[in-house]
Design an enzyme around this catalytic site. Sequence first.
Site, short mmCIF file in Angstrom:
data_model
loop_
_atom_site.label_atom_id
_atom_site.label_comp_id
_atom_site.label_asym_id
_atom_site.label_seq_id
_atom_site.Cartn_x
_atom_site.Cartn_y
_atom_site.Cartn_z
N LYS A 22 -4.68 -1.24 5.60
CA LYS A 22 -4.26 0.26 6.06
C LYS A 22 -3.69 0.95 4.80
O LYS A 22 -4.10 2.12 4.43
CB LYS A 22 -3.48 0.23 7.21
CG LYS A 22 -3.01 1.67 7.58
CD LYS A 22 -2.14 1.64 8.86
CE LYS A 22 -0.52 1.47 8.63
NZ LYS A 22 -0.01 2.50 7.89
N ARG A 93 1.47 10.04 8.44
CA ARG A 93 2.56 10.25 7.25
C ARG A 93 1.51 10.23 6.11
O ARG A 93 2.07 10.85 4.96
CB ARG A 93 3.34 9.13 7.25
CG ARG A 93 4.00 8.63 6.19
CD ARG A 93 5.41 9.43 6.13
NE ARG A 93 5.99 9.22 4.66
CZ ARG A 93 6.91 9.84 4.00
NH1 ARG A 93 7.38 11.09 4.82
NH2 ARG A 93 7.36 9.69 2.78
N ARG A 122 11.73 10.63 6.65
CA ARG A 122 10.92 10.24 5.71
C ARG A 122 11.00 11.26 4.52
O ARG A 122 9.95 12.08 4.61
CB ARG A 122 9.39 9.98 6.16
CG ARG A 122 9.20 9.38 7.38
CD ARG A 122 9.68 7.76 6.90
NE ARG A 122 8.55 7.26 6.20
CZ ARG A 122 7.31 6.70 6.88
NH1 ARG A 122 7.17 6.62 8.36
NH2 ARG A 122 6.41 6.02 6.05
N PRO A 123 11.96 11.34 3.73
CA PRO A 123 12.06 12.20 2.48
C PRO A 123 10.86 12.39 1.54
O PRO A 123 10.15 11.31 1.22
CB PRO A 123 13.39 11.94 1.88
CG PRO A 123 13.61 10.72 2.27
CD PRO A 123 12.93 10.36 3.60
N ASP A 125 11.47 13.77 -1.70
CA ASP A 125 12.34 14.21 -2.92
C ASP A 125 11.66 13.25 -4.12
O ASP A 125 11.73 14.13 -5.17
CB ASP A 125 13.95 13.82 -2.85
CG ASP A 125 14.21 12.43 -2.55
OD1 ASP A 125 13.72 12.20 -1.46
OD2 ASP A 125 14.94 11.86 -3.02
N LEU A 126 11.48 12.27 -4.05
CA LEU A 126 10.66 11.42 -5.17
C LEU A 126 9.56 12.02 -5.52
O LEU A 126 9.25 11.87 -6.72
CB LEU A 126 10.97 10.01 -4.99
CG LEU A 126 12.38 9.42 -4.59
CD1 LEU A 126 12.25 7.94 -4.27
CD2 LEU A 126 13.34 9.74 -5.87
N ASP A 305 7.26 -3.94 6.93
CA ASP A 305 6.22 -3.57 7.84
C ASP A 305 6.17 -5.11 8.70
O ASP A 305 5.32 -5.18 9.57
CB ASP A 305 5.03 -3.44 7.11
CG ASP A 305 5.26 -2.07 6.62
OD1 ASP A 305 4.15 -1.65 6.00
OD2 ASP A 305 5.94 -1.22 6.85
N ARG A 397 -3.29 2.72 15.53
CA ARG A 397 -3.40 3.33 13.93
C ARG A 397 -3.53 2.36 13.05
O ARG A 397 -4.09 2.50 12.01
CB ARG A 397 -1.93 4.08 14.20
CG ARG A 397 -1.57 5.16 14.75
CD ARG A 397 -0.20 5.72 14.33
NE ARG A 397 0.00 5.58 12.87
CZ ARG A 397 1.02 5.53 12.02
NH1 ARG A 397 2.08 5.20 12.66
NH2 ARG A 397 0.99 5.52 10.90
C1 EPZ Z 1 4.73 3.04 2.86
O1 EPZ Z 1 5.67 4.32 3.28
C2 EPZ Z 1 3.88 2.61 3.83
N1 EPZ Z 1 2.94 3.47 4.42
C3 EPZ Z 1 4.88 2.09 5.18
O2 EPZ Z 1 4.01 1.30 5.87
C4 EPZ Z 1 5.86 0.85 4.47
O3 EPZ Z 1 6.72 0.53 5.41
C5 EPZ Z 1 6.61 1.65 3.17
O4 EPZ Z 1 5.67 2.34 2.40
C6 EPZ Z 1 7.62 0.77 2.71
O5 EPZ Z 1 6.97 -0.64 2.05
C7 EPZ Z 1 2.05 3.70 3.75
O6 EPZ Z 1 1.73 3.13 2.62
C8 EPZ Z 1 0.91 4.68 4.39
P1 EPZ Z 1 8.60 4.72 0.81
P2 EPZ Z 1 6.01 5.29 2.42
O7 EPZ Z 1 8.18 5.74 0.21
O8 EPZ Z 1 5.47 5.50 1.22
C9 EPZ Z 1 12.87 6.25 0.83
C10 EPZ Z 1 3.14 0.69 7.96
O9 EPZ Z 1 3.77 0.37 9.31
N2 EPZ Z 1 12.48 7.54 -0.09
O10 EPZ Z 1 8.15 3.29 -0.20
O11 EPZ Z 1 6.39 6.34 3.12
C11 EPZ Z 1 12.34 6.28 2.35
O12 EPZ Z 1 13.33 7.03 2.87
C12 EPZ Z 1 4.10 1.90 7.26
O13 EPZ Z 1 2.31 0.41 7.74
C13 EPZ Z 1 13.07 8.46 -0.60
O14 EPZ Z 1 14.14 8.25 -0.36
O15 EPZ Z 1 7.28 4.50 2.01
C14 EPZ Z 1 12.50 4.87 2.53
O16 EPZ Z 1 13.96 4.68 3.10
C15 EPZ Z 1 5.60 2.15 7.73
N3 EPZ Z 1 12.42 9.66 -0.76
C16 EPZ Z 1 12.02 4.09 1.30
O17 EPZ Z 1 12.09 5.22 0.43
C17 EPZ Z 1 11.13 9.77 -1.05
O18 EPZ Z 1 10.77 10.82 -1.68
C18 EPZ Z 1 10.89 3.54 1.43
O19 EPZ Z 1 9.70 4.55 1.69
C19 EPZ Z 1 10.26 8.76 -0.49
C20 EPZ Z 1 10.64 7.57 0.09
#
Ligand code: EPZ
Length: 417
Positions: A22, A93, A122-123, A125-126, A305, A397
């Site tokens: 996915k 998302r 789900r920020p 900012d990055l 996950d 989903r």
């Molecule tokens: C991806 O989400 C996955 N979704 C998530 O899978 C997975 O849990 C996550 O990565 C972590 O591995 C998809 O790929 C569609 P992140 P993503 O940005 O990209 C912080 C599932 O169940 N962060 O790596 O949204 C954030 O708050 C889903 O399949 C910032 O601070 O995750 C979190 O604490 C759920 N600023 C951490 O990074 C930002 O700009 C991880 O988020 C972006 C993220």
Amino acid sequence: MSKLLIQGGKTLSGTVRISGAKNSAVAIIAACILFRGETILENVPKISDVQILLHIMEQLGAKIHWLNEESVSIEVPDQIEYSARYEEVRSLRASNLLLGSLLGRCGKAEVALPGGCDLGPRPMDLHIKGFSKLGATVETKNDYIQAKADHLTGAFIYLDFPSVGATENIMMAAAMAEGLTTIENVAKEPEIVDLANLLNSAGAKVRGAGTDIIKIEGVPELRTPHHTIIPDRIEAGTFLAAAAMTGSNLKLENVISAHLNPVIAKMRESGVIVRPNGSDIYVKGPNELKAVNVKTLAHPGFPTDMQPQIMSMLTIANGTSTIVENLFEERMKAAPELCKMGADITINGNIATVHGVKKLHGASVMAKDLRAGAALVIAALAAEGETEINGLTVIDRGYYQMEEKLAQLGATVRRVD
Ligand code: EPZ
């Protein structure tokens, strides 16, 4: 609202074929906006997140058609809409991944911010910092993100956190930027490598995916690739946990076991027999599981996950386990539902203490998010009696034909709409 009725307490047996990933599929579908013409994707999971994203792509002007159960053709015209403002965008998302490819292709992008996510804030900012470094002006106004750039120029970007989505979005925006982009402290998940392989097969120059540093030499144009999506390591891990919890002997097909190393290591620590063999994995659940401690971390740490699923498994392990969730604030929603089934779990902030009990019993429970739902399915398979799992849409989903796959393994499971 659909629900699953599962009669637990049975061991499973047989073979299950794991579907495409996915979290790779959604990034790769969004990336197709970068390629003018027809891209063919294989091993695409026909889950609702993928179907929704493909529908959003159609609304942007792409032509979509499924060639068979797992292959889809995505035809992107020369002129494509750059604004994804639909209600569906808020529900998904992953639609935020359209920002990088629309910006990379059209020099502008407007995407509705994803709705309040069930995993906590789900920020973005990055993502925004990366786009700005490449020369885009980015604004967030009335829950849209708008990014535009007359010209994208390669830059040095350091990610405060190895965010999967931010890494993917910046890769897509940088693929055709002028000059070299270096991104440090990037995510190293297998899905990042899969996206890099797709981009390189389209003529991009992406180096270092899977390591801490990715370098991208921008190219003027990309051609349409033909790509097979990697298997879903989280679906595979979910079936490993199901085998572990029901003391079953299963064969998983179409997996890349190296993608599951942190999960396999933890399973073995708990006494589960796991034997990778080429693109298969043999798994045997022990008579008694051992309590273990789990900390979720970015890859190659234990994946968040898989945290709800291993929590399920540990509810019947011998001893007390501690689970620390470091990625998301609201990812312990399976716990209260598991307690309705007789589990003994105490939550303190981001730490769950799981005291193993002999057996779980059936109950009526609610799937509150995708992986919490998967955790309840596993628990129901091991519990004595019948469990009713409500809120099936969240499971649909991310798991393709979950009940068919379980029934094929001998589970007594019925979907009731
Ligand atoms: C991806 O989400 C996955 N979704 C998530 O899978 C997975 O849990 C996550 O990565 C972590 O591995 C998809 O790929 C569609 P992140 P993503 O940005 O990209 C912080 C599932 O169940 N962060 O790596 O949204 C954030 O708050 C889903 O399949 C910032 O601070 O995750 C979190 O604490 C759920 N600023 C951490 O990074 C930002 O700009 C991880 O988020 C972006 C993220």
